[in-house]
Design an enzyme around this catalytic site. Structure first.
Site, PDB file in Angstrom:
ATOM      1  N   ARG A 195       0.811  -1.212   0.000  1.00 40.35           N
ATOM      2  CA  ARG A 195       0.000   0.000   0.000  1.00 40.35           C
ATOM      3  C   ARG A 195       0.854   1.275   0.000  1.00 40.35           C
ATOM      4  NH1 ARG A 195      -5.102   0.009   2.185  1.00 40.35           N
ATOM      5  NH2 ARG A 195      -4.577  -1.914   3.287  1.00 40.35           N
TER       6      ARG A 195
ATOM      7  N   CYS B 127     -26.377  -3.571  -7.981  1.00 44.03           N
ATOM      8  CA  CYS B 127     -27.616  -3.834  -7.253  1.00 44.03           C
ATOM      9  C   CYS B 127     -27.320  -4.327  -5.845  1.00 44.03           C
ATOM     10  CB  CYS B 127     -28.455  -4.828  -8.025  1.00 44.03           C
ATOM     11  SG  CYS B 127     -28.710  -4.261  -9.711  1.00 44.03           S
ATOM     12  N   GLU B 128     -26.774  -3.461  -5.023  1.00 44.17           N
ATOM     13  CA  GLU B 128     -26.456  -3.748  -3.620  1.00 44.17           C
ATOM     14  C   GLU B 128     -26.494  -2.415  -2.891  1.00 44.17           C
ATOM     15  OE1 GLU B 128     -25.295  -6.642  -2.086  1.00 44.17           O
ATOM     16  OE2 GLU B 128     -24.981  -7.874  -3.877  1.00 44.17           O
TER      17      GLU B 128
ATOM     18  N   TYR C 268      -4.962  -2.245  -3.700  1.00 41.09           N
ATOM     19  CA  TYR C 268      -6.194  -2.957  -3.379  1.00 41.09           C
ATOM     20  C   TYR C 268      -7.387  -2.329  -4.102  1.00 41.09           C
ATOM     21  CZ  TYR C 268      -2.855  -4.619  -0.020  1.00 41.09           C
ATOM     22  OH  TYR C 268      -1.708  -5.121   0.533  1.00 41.09           O
TER      23      TYR C 268
HETATM   24  C1  LIG Z   1      -0.578  -7.951   2.144  1.00 41.59           C
HETATM   25  C2  LIG Z   1       0.778  -8.289   2.592  1.00 41.59           C
HETATM   26  C3  LIG Z   1       1.794  -7.326   2.552  1.00 41.59           C
HETATM   27  C4  LIG Z   1       1.578  -5.900   2.123  1.00 41.59           C
HETATM   28  O1  LIG Z   1       0.769  -5.196   2.988  1.00 41.59           O
HETATM   29  P1  LIG Z   1       0.632  -3.608   2.780  1.00 41.59           P
HETATM   30  O2  LIG Z   1      -0.244  -3.198   3.886  1.00 41.59           O
HETATM   31  O3  LIG Z   1       0.000  -3.412   1.456  1.00 41.59           O
HETATM   32  O4  LIG Z   1       1.979  -3.033   2.880  1.00 41.59           O
HETATM   33  C5  LIG Z   1       3.069  -7.716   2.916  1.00 41.59           C
HETATM   34  N1  LIG Z   1       3.336  -8.969   3.308  1.00 41.59           N
HETATM   35  C6  LIG Z   1       2.377  -9.920   3.366  1.00 41.59           C
HETATM   36  C7  LIG Z   1       2.745 -11.285   3.803  1.00 41.59           C
HETATM   37  C8  LIG Z   1       1.066  -9.619   3.017  1.00 41.59           C
HETATM   38  O5  LIG Z   1       0.135 -10.553   3.081  1.00 41.59           O
END
Ligand SMILES: *Cc1c(COP(=O)(O)O)cnc(C)c1O
Length: 415
Positions: A273, A340-341, A369
């Site tokens: 993220r 439709c939700e 995401y």
């Molecule tokens: C989803 C995930 C991440 C990344 O998470 P962010 O919040 O997007 O930084 C890193 N490592 C693992 C194992 C994950 O499942």
């Protein structure tokens, strides 16, 4: 910091204006800024420079090939969670020596192909999985390189659905059991226990939880007299969606690095993220403005929960702004999609300039995401993904067509 900025009331992605982009491309679409992706990658790399970590971008945040290749070309590795992500990672030429693989449910087939590709580490989430990896390695006459993902039982200050490091969650192995695995390493003769992994959740805005988790892992190492080559601290660094005060990469680094000084292992980080979130937006058109019976206003837009599910799934907040600001009275709107939700919304009760049908809205913070969680619900083709690179707009994934909606379907003649 990102390169989506208003100039004289008009939104730009880097040096390209959004009104120019919507003239050329039908909505809805995702729009990424190449420069922002790189900036965010460099920000983490520079903040942690002192310990020179291997940064493995978490592909599940955004697995668009061009997004991932941008980062791989800049030196990033990839954190994968499925055989499909392995396939895509190899497709763009990510060196297998920079691929780490986490998931509580790796299938035998997935384990086989990852092992054949000689990835850097399997982040193992249970003893039965470790046994499976050991037996696959034996059959392939290989040594599997493994890190044990521990569940440190540390609560991160985030949404329950994206908390992963507390003991009631399915992720990782508790500290005691992890120690047992290292004590009994000889049971797994086709496995090399190379490291420990910990990932406590996502959208974490306080360094404290990271510090807590890191300390627990270091305790385990010291108490158990465990030697490792790699310590993978996962991802989860939070970003600003609204008014949260997100800890900067530098602040995270400043609180974590002192704990790691003088240790001989190498560190892996898996930000998703933090790199992609504010590097992308979803652009959508207002189809209708409708006043409900209670007087409430709905802005009905051409993007829905199938395109961006975070508001519906996590009650997540995304900043939404018209791409051209006008001076009008403000009004409160529910910004809703065509699905439709009742749960199909991008924002509720959001104060905005008076919206008119035909204008365009930018949904910020949709680079992580966003598309990666999009679906075809309501038989809606998934949107295009565009990327601004310098002066140019590139289509990095075409919008799906109706024929994509039936790909692979078969109608038996008995019907
Ligand atoms: C989803 C995930 C991440 C990344 O998470 P962010 O919040 O997007 O930084 C890193 N490592 C693992 C194992 C994950 O499942």
């Amino acid at each position: 910091m990102h390169h989506f900025k208003f100039r004289d009331g008009t939104l730009y992605c880097e040096d390209v204006s959004l009104p120019d982009i919507v003239k050329e491309f039908p909505t809805p679409f995702y729009l990424y800024s190449h420069r922002t992706l790189l900036d965010h990658f460099y920000r983490i790399r520079d903040a942690f420079q002192e310990i020179d970590p291997l940064i493995c971008f978490s592909m599940k945040a955004n697995s668009n090939l061009s997004v991932c290749k941008t980062l791989v070309n800049a030196g990033s590795g990839l954190d994968i969670v499925s055989g499909g992500e392995l396939y895509k990672a190899l497709k763009i030429g990510c060196p297998p020596s920079k691929i780490v693989y986490a998931s509580v449910g790796k299938t035998e087939e997935e384990i086989k192909s990852a092992m054949r590709s000689e990835i850097l580490l399997f982040n193992v989430e249970s003893v039965p999985e470790l046994i499976m990896i050991d037996s696959v390695a034996k059959r392939l006459r290989k040594k599997a390189k493994v890190a044990v993902r521990v569940n440190p039982d540390v609560k991160a200050d985030t949404h329950d659905y994206i908390t992963t490091g507390t003991k009631e969650k399915k992720f990782g192995i508790d500290l005691k059991q992890a120690e047992d695995i290292f004590d009994n390493a000889n049971k797994y003769s086709n496995v090399e226990l190379k490291g420990l992994h910990v990932h406590i959740g996502s959208q974490i805005t306080e360094a404290q939880a990271f510090v807590g988790a890191t300390k627990k892992v270091l305790d385990l190492l010291d108490k158990g007299n465990i030697e490792i080559e790699w310590l993978d601290l996962g991802g989860g660094f939070g970003i600003v969606y609204n008014e949260e005060k997100a800890t900067t990469a530098q602040e995270f680094a400043d609180s974590i690095i002192p704990l790691l000084k003088g240790r001989s292992f190498k560190v892996i980080l898996e930000p998703g993220r933090f790199i992609a979130g504010n590097s992308g937006m979803l652009v959508t058109k207002v189809l209708y403005v409708k006043t409900g019976t209670t007087g409430k206003k709905f802005a009905i837009v051409d993007a829905g929960m199938n395109d961006l599910i975070r508001p519906s799934l996590y009650s997540a907040y995304h900043d939404i702004k018209p791409i051209v600001a006008r001076r009008t009275e403000t009004e409160k709107y529910d910004v809703v999609g065509p699905i439709c939700e009742s749960g199909d919304y991008l924002a509720l009760g959001r104060e905005m300039q008076e919206l008119i049908a035909g204008e365009y809205l930018a949904v910020f913070g949709a680079g992580a995401y966003g598309f990666s969680m999009a679906s075809n619900y309501n038989s809606r083709p998934r949107p295009a993904e565009l990327m601004v690179i310098g002066e140019e707009i590139k289509v990095v994934r075409e919008a799906e067509k109706y024929r994509d909606l039936i790909r692979g379907e078969k109608i038996p003649k008995e019907i």
